[in-house]
Design an enzyme around this catalytic site. Structure first.
Site, short mmCIF file in Angstrom:
data_model
loop_
_atom_site.label_atom_id
_atom_site.label_comp_id
_atom_site.label_asym_id
_atom_site.label_seq_id
_atom_site.Cartn_x
_atom_site.Cartn_y
_atom_site.Cartn_z
N PRO A 2 0.89 -1.28 0.23
CA PRO A 2 0.03 -0.25 -0.25
C PRO A 2 0.90 1.45 -0.08
CG PRO A 2 0.76 -1.07 1.97
CD PRO A 2 1.73 -1.13 1.66
N GLU A 3 0.37 1.64 -1.03
CA GLU A 3 0.93 3.21 -0.70
C GLU A 3 -0.63 4.01 -0.60
OE1 GLU A 3 4.07 5.66 -3.34
OE2 GLU A 3 4.77 3.21 -3.77
#
Length: 271
Positions: A2-3
DNA sequence: CTTTGCACCTGTTGGC
DNA sequence: TGCCAACAGGTGCAAA
């Protein structure tokens, strides 16, 4: 996984599923995440109505009546809604069951993620208190970025990935934004003009918006709250493209290490 | 205060 | 083909 775009894509997929529901129960199968999952979590959550599902930086915030469940995905975490939950698979550490039987299942092979509870203002939690502005919000501007970094000597890319300067920009999107802004990752911050900061802020916003629209980047195992992968990895211009020709000028892309992270860039387009 | 590098953990990959 | 060091989306913390 995840960004920011992947967390936001997950949030958007889950909002219609959790909105207006109540948590019937929680089951912690493995509490060994980055910090131990609180033992009393199951008792805390049972019967709580879900008021909102928000995001701050890369944290998902499940706002409940008596507090907030803070969820971080580390490098490999996902949260998926399952209407017919199959038996628990490997690395699936936590289930939240809603009052309609839907199960939110947290999976995180590397266990760098976190699931924490805090009583009311989640923004006061130590992990959230010192975060900088949201990159897609009104407080992130060329002027704010410039004033935050212009006396520093570190590489520009490290400053972009520092959550105190702007929250939620990681290795992929920092690399992509620097390319779009024509700035080298290793450029010292004290040699970045206000005009360059303005270009960079525009590039950050643009690349994050496009990535969210594409459902995020699925490199290995990212899927959103309904199990769908993202497609923005097909649009990466520099990340993971070491040695390949620049899509603008054809020059082979170079790679260097900054803070232990690989950083691809075009030696001709980026100065 | 700023900067650097490690630690956490598991699965995959690249290079020999 | 097989093996294993190096690496992978993050980030708090200790040390310099």
């Amino acid at each position: 996984m995840p960004e920011l775009p992947e967390v936001e894509t997950t949030r958007r997929a889950l909002v219609p599923i959790v909105q207006g529901r109540t948590i019937a129960g929680a089951k912690v199968y493995d509490a060994r995440l980055r910090w131990p999952v609180p033992r009393e979590l199951a008792d805390r959550l049972a019967g709580e109505a879900v008021l909102r599902l928000d995001r701050r930086a890369r944290y998902l915030l499940l706002r409940l009546e008596s507090g907030t469940l803070i969820v971080h995905f580390g490098m490999t975490g996902t949260l998926r809604a399952l209407s017919q939950p199959p038996p628990r698979g490997p690395h699936e550490h936590l289930d939240l069951t809603l009052d309609n039987g839907v199960v939110l299942r947290y999976r995180d092979p590397r266990r760098f993620g976190a699931v924490l509870w805090t009583a009311h203002p989640a923004e006061h939690h130590p992990l959230l208190a010192s975060l900088g502005p949201e990159p897609l919000g009104p407080d992130f501007s060329g002027a704010s970025l410039h004033s935050a970094i212009h006396r520093r000597r570190i590489a520009l890319k490290l400053a972009l990935m520092d959550n105190r300067n702007v929250a939620g920009v990681g290795n992929i999107y920092a690399s992509e934004a620097l390319f779009r802004a024509g700035l080298r990752p290793a450029r010292p911050c004290n040699r970045v003009s206000l005009a360059a900061c303005e270009r960079l802020v525009g590039a950050v916003r643009e690349v994050l918006d496009e990535a969210i629209a594409a459902g995020g980047s699925t490199l290995r195992d990212y899927v959103d709250g309904t199990g769908k992968p993202g497609y923005f990895q097909l649009e990466h211009r520099v990340y993971g493209r070491r040695g390949l020709p620049c899509l603008v000028c054809g020059t082979p892309l170079k790679e260097l290490k900054l803070g232990g992270r690989s950083s691809c860039y075009c030696p001709r387009c980026q100065t």
